[in-house]
Design a protein around this motif. Structure first.
Motif, PDB file in Angstrom:
ATOM      1  N   ALA A  81      -5.376  -5.679  -6.893  1.00  0.00           N
ATOM      2  CA  ALA A  81      -5.225  -5.343  -8.312  1.00  0.00           C
ATOM      3  C   ALA A  81      -3.847  -4.729  -8.572  1.00  0.00           C
ATOM      4  O   ALA A  81      -3.133  -5.122  -9.504  1.00  0.00           O
ATOM      5  CB  ALA A  81      -6.326  -4.375  -8.746  1.00  0.00           C
ATOM      6  N   TRP A  82      -3.458  -3.757  -7.737  1.00  0.00           N
ATOM      7  CA  TRP A  82      -2.140  -3.112  -7.931  1.00  0.00           C
ATOM      8  C   TRP A  82      -1.015  -4.150  -7.764  1.00  0.00           C
ATOM      9  O   TRP A  82      -0.087  -4.201  -8.565  1.00  0.00           O
ATOM     10  CB  TRP A  82      -1.914  -1.980  -6.925  1.00  0.00           C
ATOM     11  N   ALA A  83      -1.119  -4.967  -6.717  1.00  0.00           N
ATOM     12  CA  ALA A  83      -0.030  -5.903  -6.390  1.00  0.00           C
ATOM     13  C   ALA A  83       0.085  -7.017  -7.432  1.00  0.00           C
ATOM     14  O   ALA A  83       1.193  -7.355  -7.874  1.00  0.00           O
ATOM     15  CB  ALA A  83      -0.244  -6.499  -5.002  1.00  0.00           C
ATOM     16  N   SER A  84      -1.032  -7.612  -7.824  1.00  0.00           N
ATOM     17  CA  SER A  84      -0.981  -8.695  -8.816  1.00  0.00           C
ATOM     18  C   SER A  84      -0.593  -8.152 -10.192  1.00  0.00           C
ATOM     19  O   SER A  84       0.139  -8.795 -10.945  1.00  0.00           O
ATOM     20  CB  SER A  84      -2.311  -9.451  -8.879  1.00  0.00           C
ATOM     21  N   GLY A  85      -1.083  -6.952 -10.514  1.00  0.00           N
ATOM     22  CA  GLY A  85      -0.709  -6.323 -11.787  1.00  0.00           C
ATOM     23  C   GLY A  85       0.781  -6.022 -11.840  1.00  0.00           C
ATOM     24  O   GLY A  85       1.448  -6.242 -12.858  1.00  0.00           O
ATOM     25  N   HIS A  86       1.305  -5.537 -10.720  1.00  0.00           N
ATOM     26  CA  HIS A  86       2.744  -5.229 -10.650  1.00  0.00           C
ATOM     27  C   HIS A  86       3.574  -6.518 -10.769  1.00  0.00           C
ATOM     28  O   HIS A  86       4.593  -6.536 -11.476  1.00  0.00           O
ATOM     29  CB  HIS A  86       3.052  -4.516  -9.335  1.00  0.00           C
ATOM     30  N   ALA A  87       3.116  -7.573 -10.094  1.00  0.00           N
ATOM     31  CA  ALA A  87       3.857  -8.858 -10.144  1.00  0.00           C
ATOM     32  C   ALA A  87       3.955  -9.374 -11.574  1.00  0.00           C
ATOM     33  O   ALA A  87       5.039  -9.789 -12.032  1.00  0.00           O
ATOM     34  CB  ALA A  87       3.163  -9.888  -9.262  1.00  0.00           C
ATOM     35  N   GLN A 128       0.829  -1.207   0.000  1.00  0.00           N
ATOM     36  CA  GLN A 128       0.000   0.000   0.000  1.00  0.00           C
ATOM     37  C   GLN A 128       0.863   1.256   0.000  1.00  0.00           C
ATOM     38  O   GLN A 128       0.499   2.277  -0.596  1.00  0.00           O
ATOM     39  CB  GLN A 128      -0.963   0.011   1.198  1.00  0.00           C
ATOM     40  N   TRP A 129       2.048   1.166   0.638  1.00  0.00           N
ATOM     41  CA  TRP A 129       2.935   2.341   0.712  1.00  0.00           C
ATOM     42  C   TRP A 129       3.503   2.677  -0.664  1.00  0.00           C
ATOM     43  O   TRP A 129       3.719   3.852  -0.977  1.00  0.00           O
ATOM     44  CB  TRP A 129       4.062   2.093   1.721  1.00  0.00           C
ATOM     45  N   ASP A 130       3.724   1.654  -1.492  1.00  0.00           N
ATOM     46  CA  ASP A 130       4.199   1.896  -2.860  1.00  0.00           C
ATOM     47  C   ASP A 130       3.146   2.649  -3.662  1.00  0.00           C
ATOM     48  O   ASP A 130       3.461   3.576  -4.415  1.00  0.00           O
ATOM     49  CB  ASP A 130       4.524   0.566  -3.557  1.00  0.00           C
ATOM     50  N   PHE A 131       1.882   2.237  -3.510  1.00  0.00           N
ATOM     51  CA  PHE A 131       0.834   2.913  -4.273  1.00  0.00           C
ATOM     52  C   PHE A 131       0.593   4.316  -3.731  1.00  0.00           C
ATOM     53  O   PHE A 131       0.372   5.256  -4.513  1.00  0.00           O
ATOM     54  CB  PHE A 131      -0.472   2.103  -4.262  1.00  0.00           C
ATOM     55  N   ILE A 132       0.649   4.465  -2.402  1.00  0.00           N
ATOM     56  CA  ILE A 132       0.478   5.798  -1.807  1.00  0.00           C
ATOM     57  C   ILE A 132       1.564   6.744  -2.325  1.00  0.00           C
ATOM     58  O   ILE A 132       1.290   7.915  -2.628  1.00  0.00           O
ATOM     59  CB  ILE A 132       0.507   5.715  -0.263  1.00  0.00           C
ATOM     60  N   GLU A 133       2.778   6.234  -2.440  1.00  0.00           N
ATOM     61  CA  GLU A 133       3.893   7.051  -2.956  1.00  0.00           C
ATOM     62  C   GLU A 133       3.594   7.529  -4.382  1.00  0.00           C
ATOM     63  O   GLU A 133       3.857   8.687  -4.735  1.00  0.00           O
ATOM     64  CB  GLU A 133       5.187   6.213  -2.916  1.00  0.00           C
ATOM     65  N   LEU A 134       3.014   6.638  -5.203  1.00  0.00           N
ATOM     66  CA  LEU A 134       2.646   6.996  -6.578  1.00  0.00           C
ATOM     67  C   LEU A 134       1.569   8.078  -6.573  1.00  0.00           C
ATOM     68  O   LEU A 134       1.656   9.066  -7.313  1.00  0.00           O
ATOM     69  CB  LEU A 134       2.151   5.743  -7.310  1.00  0.00           C
ATOM     70  N   VAL A 135       0.569   7.921  -5.727  1.00  0.00           N
ATOM     71  CA  VAL A 135      -0.519   8.894  -5.609  1.00  0.00           C
ATOM     72  C   VAL A 135       0.028  10.259  -5.185  1.00  0.00           C
ATOM     73  O   VAL A 135      -0.337  11.303  -5.755  1.00  0.00           O
ATOM     74  CB  VAL A 135      -1.579   8.387  -4.595  1.00  0.00           C
TER      75      VAL A 135
END
Length: 398
Positions: free
Chosen positions: A387-393, A79-86
């Protein structure tokens, strides 16, 4: 025939994350989406503000036949990776307050359009091509993958299926991903509607219809799990976070139980009222804890003959009986609202046929990500994080 390194079917949360991740690795990526507008489910989520992740992501917040499968992807894109992107895109967000105090739900302060715009901007920066309004027909596999679509023929070395599940067909939900998985010999687990309101029949339907729009904090549970959240009465049954959460753990024919007084032992509370307020009516005292409209319906149902009886005159046995119902009212739903309003689809592509690290199936170059896979999150941003995690993988691998 146009050729790419990878083709992704589905321009939702998982598909766009996969595309931008693969594009950042220098891959030539084409995304195909049958809808006329990409990211429709993102746009409508969270009342148009997109509950894009949760601060408290953990594997326990996900339902799957293999509860360990989600761990790898979730730990490598958090979640911290996506928050950083946001934050990098300057999107203002806030944490929603919830009755159970857990919250952690993050929403855009302005609009979910910002999340879609961010993903499209990231895709454009690395040359990802996106075609909307594109139906995919026949998919063939020999040395790579060939797709017949309404926009012509396309080929790629790898194919990622991010076509979502059956939920909310009006936003593009379909069985396409499951049918493709079956065609290639992957196993499927039975699908059902998840995060969906309960429906009732007969007298209970009439009762809840009269209460439509009334909400209260409650504990809703079955024999396996309980949720303390807001409960909302509807024309057809029960909704609100408590009902949506429990629906993902409910099997047809099972009973569910409502505790209307989650802060109290109801037996002790009613007994203390009898001592302290002997001349007061039960409905008067109960209305300090619950909406008056709900109390009036409960009185008609549970103690119609004692409606005008002061608490001091109540037989202890009867008071104990009413207290027991307030603490664990047993109900049997007729069913759920189904895929029409379900936020997610339970079940799907069996994780035994996928790599937890890359999301690749046993068929070389064929990947499945997002909702089509048998991983379903709780309400509150967990499905977006999957969705973010599986898509990134997958995007790291294709």
């Amino acid at each position: 025939m146009s050729s790419y390194d990878t083709i992704i079917i589905g321009a939702g949360a998982a598909g766009l994350m996969c595309a931008l991740t693969a594009g950042q690795r220098g891959r030539q990526v084409l995304v195909l989406d049958r809808s006329n507008k990409v990211g429709k489910k993102i746009l409508m989520s969270g009342g148009g503000r997109c509950n894009f992740t949760n601060l408290h992501v953990s594997p326990e917040r996900f339902v799957s036949a293999n509860p360990h499968f989600c761990k790898s992807a979730l730990s490598r894109y958090t979640q911290w990776d996506f928050i950083e992107l946001v934050e990098r895109h300057g999107i203002d967000y806030f944490e929603k307050e919830t009755v159970n105090g857990l919250s952690g739900q993050l929403f855009c302060r302005q609009s979910s359009k910002q999340i879609v715009a961010m993903l499209l901007e990231e895709c454009a920066a690395v040359g990802v091509k996106i075609r909307s309004g594109c139906e995919t027909g026949v998919v063939r596999h020999d040395s790579g993958y060939q797709l017949e679509t309404s926009h012509g023929m396309f080929a790629a070395q790898t194919l990622v299926v991010a076509s979502g599940g059956l939920s909310i067909p009006s936003l593009g939900g379909s069985a396409f991903g499951y049918e493709l998985a079956q065609k290639f010999g992957l196993r499927l687990l039975p699908t059902s509607a998840g995060l969906v309101p309960f429906t009732f029949s007969g007298g209970l339907k009439d009762l809840f219809s009269r209460l439509s729009g009334v909400s209260c904090e409650a504990i809703l549970k079955n024999s396996r799990i309980s949720f303390r959240e807001d409960l909302l009465f509807t024309h057809r049954g029960l909704s609100g976070p408590a009902a949506l959460q429990l629906s993902s753990y409910w099997n047809p024919g099972e009973s569910i139980y409502i505790n209307f007084l989650p802060n109290h032992n109801s037996g002790s509370l009613l007994a203390s009222w009898k001592r302290e307020y002997p001349r007061v009516l039960l409905r008067t005292q109960l209305s300090t804890q619950l909406p008056k409209k709900l109390v009036a319906e409960l009185e008609t149902l549970l103690w119609p003959k004692q409606g005008m009886m002061p608490l001091g005159e109540w037989p202890d046995q009867l008071l104990t009986q009413v207290a027991g119902t307030l603490q664990a009212w047993e109900l049997k739903p007729a069913g759920t609202e189904g895929y029409r309003t379900a936020e997610v689809t339970m079940g799907g592509v069996d994780t035994r046929d996928l790599s937890s690290k890359t999301m690749e199936s046993g068929i070389p170059g064929l990947y499945f990500i997002g909702e089509v896979v048998d991983v379903t999150g709780h309400l509150g941003g967990f499905n977006f994080q999957w969705a973010w995690a599986s898509g990134h993988a997958a995007g790291q691998s294709v």
